[in-house]
Every structure is written in C-alpha cells, then in structure tokens.
Write a protein that holds these residues in place. Structure first.
Motif, PDB file in Angstrom:
ATOM      1  N   LEU A 114       0.828  -1.201   0.000  1.00 56.50           N
ATOM      2  CA  LEU A 114       0.000   0.000   0.000  1.00 56.50           C
ATOM      3  C   LEU A 114       0.863   1.253   0.000  1.00 56.50           C
ATOM      4  N   ASP A 115       1.858   1.283   0.873  1.00 63.20           N
ATOM      5  CA  ASP A 115       2.766   2.435   0.951  1.00 63.20           C
ATOM      6  C   ASP A 115       3.529   2.637  -0.349  1.00 63.20           C
ATOM      7  N   GLU A 116       4.008   1.542  -0.929  1.00 61.08           N
ATOM      8  CA  GLU A 116       4.755   1.651  -2.180  1.00 61.08           C
ATOM      9  C   GLU A 116       3.876   2.190  -3.301  1.00 61.08           C
ATOM     10  N   LEU A 148       2.166   6.743  -6.743  1.00 58.65           N
ATOM     11  CA  LEU A 148       1.168   7.730  -7.172  1.00 58.65           C
ATOM     12  C   LEU A 148       1.629   9.149  -6.892  1.00 58.65           C
ATOM     13  N   ASP A 149       2.249   9.366  -5.732  1.00 61.92           N
ATOM     14  CA  ASP A 149       2.746  10.700  -5.393  1.00 61.92           C
ATOM     15  C   ASP A 149       3.763  11.189  -6.416  1.00 61.92           C
ATOM     16  N   ILE A 200       0.797   8.946 -15.563  1.00 61.14           N
ATOM     17  CA  ILE A 200       0.154   7.676 -15.894  1.00 61.14           C
ATOM     18  C   ILE A 200      -1.261   7.907 -16.398  1.00 61.14           C
ATOM     19  N   SER A 201      -1.784   6.892 -17.070  1.00 65.15           N
ATOM     20  CA  SER A 201      -3.132   7.008 -17.627  1.00 65.15           C
ATOM     21  C   SER A 201      -4.178   7.008 -16.514  1.00 65.15           C
ATOM     22  N   THR A 202      -5.336   7.503 -16.850  1.00 63.62           N
ATOM     23  CA  THR A 202      -6.452   7.508 -15.902  1.00 63.62           C
ATOM     24  C   THR A 202      -6.811   6.087 -15.506  1.00 63.62           C
ATOM     25  N   ASP A 212      -6.897   1.991 -11.393  1.00 62.40           N
ATOM     26  CA  ASP A 212      -6.574   0.612 -10.994  1.00 62.40           C
ATOM     27  C   ASP A 212      -5.779   0.602  -9.693  1.00 62.40           C
ATOM     28  N   ILE A 213      -4.792   1.462  -9.591  1.00 59.32           N
ATOM     29  CA  ILE A 213      -3.961   1.517  -8.382  1.00 59.32           C
ATOM     30  C   ILE A 213      -4.797   1.959  -7.187  1.00 59.32           C
ATOM     31  N   LYS A 214      -5.650   2.942  -7.398  1.00 59.27           N
ATOM     32  CA  LYS A 214      -6.513   3.394  -6.308  1.00 59.27           C
ATOM     33  C   LYS A 214      -7.453   2.286  -5.847  1.00 59.27           C
ATOM     34  N   GLN A 215      -7.987   1.511  -6.795  1.00 56.20           N
ATOM     35  CA  GLN A 215      -8.875   0.403  -6.435  1.00 56.20           C
ATOM     36  C   GLN A 215      -8.109  -0.684  -5.688  1.00 56.20           C
ATOM     37  N   LYS A 216      -6.902  -0.997  -6.153  1.00 55.77           N
ATOM     38  CA  LYS A 216      -6.082  -1.992  -5.457  1.00 55.77           C
ATOM     39  C   LYS A 216      -5.803  -1.547  -4.029  1.00 55.77           C
TER      40      LYS A 216
END
Length: 75
Positions: free
Chosen positions: A25-27, A32-33, A39-41, A46-50
């Motif tokens: 999660l931290d990675e 993202l930061d 990156i694409s929307t 996808d990352i936010k959902q994960k």
C-alpha cells in the motif's frame, strides 16, 4: 486421517500478511505521489482500487488476528 488443526502460528502469519499488505500500500501511494501526472487515468484508477482492496484486506486480517488471539487465550 485428517491432520489436526494447528493454529499456533496463525497470529504471526496474519501479522506478516498485514505488514506485507501495508508495505504494498505504501509503495503504491509513493508511486502515485511521484507519477500520478504521468500515468493514464485507467492505471491511476486501478492503483486506487487496489489500495482500497488492500485497506479492506488489512481490516479483515486485523479482525482475524483478534479472533485467533481470543481462541488461543481460551485454550
């Protein structure tokens, strides 16, 4: 013959799962930061959902840890 249920190290294993999931999660948050504007929307979502799934998993692991600890105290 079925093996007896050995739950002696379940709490430790669950705690390891929590730590590994928190690390992932931290990675992902750090990624993202640093790269959210690159990156694409779709990838962003996808990352936010994960990460949302990871948070749910962590909460579930913590509930299981409580259950396992209570079970061990009863024995």
């Amino acid at each position: 013959m079925a093996k007896p249920d050995n739950r002696a190290d379940n709490v430790r294993k669950l705690q390891e799962n929590v730590q590994n999931t928190l690390k992932n999660l931290d990675e992902a948050e750090e990624y993202l930061d640093e790269h959210a504007d690159e990156i694409s929307t779709t990838e962003l979502n996808d990352i936010k959902q994960k990460n949302a799934n990871r948070r749910e998993s962590i909460a579930g692991f913590r509930e299981e840890i409580k259950d396992e600890a209570a079970h061990q105290r009863q024995q």
